[in-house]
Design a protein around this motif. Structure first.
Motif, mmCIF file in Angstrom:
data_model
loop_
_atom_site.group_PDB
_atom_site.id
_atom_site.type_symbol
_atom_site.label_atom_id
_atom_site.label_comp_id
_atom_site.label_asym_id
_atom_site.label_seq_id
_atom_site.Cartn_x
_atom_site.Cartn_y
_atom_site.Cartn_z
ATOM 1 N N UNK A 133 0.618 -1.150 0.111
ATOM 2 C CA UNK A 133 0.021 -0.072 0.098
ATOM 3 C C UNK A 133 1.038 1.097 0.084
ATOM 4 N N UNK A 134 1.895 1.320 0.664
ATOM 5 C CA UNK A 134 2.710 2.582 0.754
ATOM 6 C C UNK A 134 3.360 2.569 -0.617
ATOM 7 N N UNK A 135 3.724 1.445 -1.232
ATOM 8 C CA UNK A 135 4.580 1.590 -2.655
ATOM 9 C C UNK A 135 3.553 2.137 -3.687
ATOM 10 N N UNK A 188 -0.877 -1.342 -9.223
ATOM 11 C CA UNK A 188 -0.724 -2.941 -8.960
ATOM 12 C C UNK A 188 -1.530 -3.905 -8.794
ATOM 13 N N UNK A 189 -1.235 -5.022 -8.730
ATOM 14 C CA UNK A 189 -2.363 -5.910 -8.662
ATOM 15 C C UNK A 189 -3.018 -6.229 -7.331
ATOM 16 N N UNK A 190 -4.342 -6.231 -7.347
ATOM 17 C CA UNK A 190 -4.944 -6.292 -6.083
ATOM 18 C C UNK A 190 -5.037 -5.178 -5.301
ATOM 19 N N UNK A 191 -4.933 -3.779 -5.801
ATOM 20 C CA UNK A 191 -4.781 -2.628 -5.228
ATOM 21 C C UNK A 191 -6.179 -1.824 -5.482
ATOM 22 N N UNK A 192 -6.742 -1.389 -4.488
ATOM 23 C CA UNK A 192 -8.017 -0.440 -4.652
ATOM 24 C C UNK A 192 -7.554 0.844 -3.879
ATOM 25 N N UNK A 193 -7.843 1.919 -4.617
ATOM 26 C CA UNK A 193 -7.616 3.248 -4.131
ATOM 27 C C UNK A 193 -8.691 4.033 -4.494
ATOM 28 N N UNK A 194 -8.814 5.216 -3.784
ATOM 29 C CA UNK A 194 -9.718 6.206 -3.981
ATOM 30 C C UNK A 194 -9.203 7.798 -3.348
ATOM 31 N N UNK A 212 -5.610 3.854 0.085
ATOM 32 C CA UNK A 212 -5.099 2.732 -0.561
ATOM 33 C C UNK A 212 -6.015 1.736 0.490
ATOM 34 N N UNK A 213 -7.056 0.814 0.039
ATOM 35 C CA UNK A 213 -7.964 0.225 1.067
ATOM 36 C C UNK A 213 -6.956 -1.248 1.150
ATOM 37 N N UNK A 214 -7.320 -1.830 2.296
ATOM 38 C CA UNK A 214 -6.673 -3.344 2.752
ATOM 39 C C UNK A 214 -7.299 -4.312 1.428
ATOM 40 N N UNK A 215 -6.137 -5.080 1.176
ATOM 41 C CA UNK A 215 -6.678 -6.051 -0.048
ATOM 42 C C UNK A 215 -7.435 -6.907 0.655
ATOM 43 N N UNK A 216 -8.555 -7.482 -0.112
ATOM 44 C CA UNK A 216 -9.361 -8.358 0.372
ATOM 45 C C UNK A 216 -8.653 -9.793 0.336
ATOM 46 N N UNK A 217 -9.184 -10.669 1.059
ATOM 47 C CA UNK A 217 -8.687 -12.030 1.471
ATOM 48 C C UNK A 217 -9.467 -13.044 0.140
#
Length: 218
Positions: A133-135, A188-194, A212-217
């Motif tokens: 997320x930081x990246x 990036x793969x699996x990254x959701x941002x707003x 940047x949200x925590x990725x889903x499991x």
């Protein structure tokens, strides 16, 4: 004289016979009006036939359009385009964050404050996913500086629901240009941002919160 008498007798007899035969003939009466005119044919009711009805083509159902809130960039990431059967399950902290984002508020600032409060309430996190997320936030910052103009970005802070960074734009035009590009970013793969509703200062600067949200499991 006697011949004359006999002749007249024969003639009278013949007339009497003729008159008798004429009187015995049947008298033909004129036909009655009811019998003279043939009865008018009565109109028979024809069996009713159903009128064929051509069905009108049904109108295509209208599809529901996603709600667009002013000041909130559309969420992008794998959850937005992934089929329902293959979507990952978002964690509980992320669901509470999305619930706060979709709430009803009287002003955009109230929406931003509610989301940031829910983010902070989830508690700080240093899990491995926070490095990604930081990246992603650093890539977002570099992309805006390359496409729009240099901006000031604070170090990101990570919580259990996601990571956030505050970015200061010099004016409203540069913020709008960055806001317009937010949905097309690939972080990036699996990254959701707003991007949350901004804070507008009296100096003309605009402070935006990138999330940047925590990725889903799986």
């Amino acid at each position: 004289m006697s011949r004359l008498i006999w002749s007249m007798g024969f003639m009278g007899l013949a007339l009497a016979c003729a008159l008798a035969s004429w009187l015995h003939r049947p008298v033909e009466l004129p036909p009655r009006a009811e019998e003279a005119a043939p009865p008018e044919p009565r109109a028979q009711a024809l069996p009713s036939r159903p009128i064929p009805v051509t069905p009108r083509p049904s109108k295509p159902a209208l599809q529901a359009q996603p709600e667009v809130r002013p000041g909130v960039a559309p969420t992008s990431g794998p959850d937005a385009e992934r089929p329902a059967r293959s979507r990952r399950t978002p964690p509980a902290q992320r669901l509470r964050l999305v619930t706060a984002l979709r709430g009803t508020y009287t002003a955009p600032d109230d929406r931003r404050d509610a989301v940031l409060a829910e983010l902070t309430a989830s508690g700080e996190s240093h899990d491995p996913w926070t490095e990604q997320a930081r990246a992603a936030l650093a890539q977002w910052h570099a992309q805006v500086e390359a496409d729009v103009l240099p901006v000031q970005a604070e170090p990101p802070r990570c919580f259990a629901a996601g990571c956030v960074a505050r970015v200061t734009f010099p004016d409203g035009d540069s913020f709008q240009e960055s806001f317009r590009r937010t949905a097309d970013l690939q972080l990036g793969e699996g990254t959701t941002h707003m991007q949350l509703p901004p804070e507008r200062r009296a100096s003309g600067e605009v402070v935006a919160a990138w999330l940047v949200l925590r990725p889903a499991t799986p």
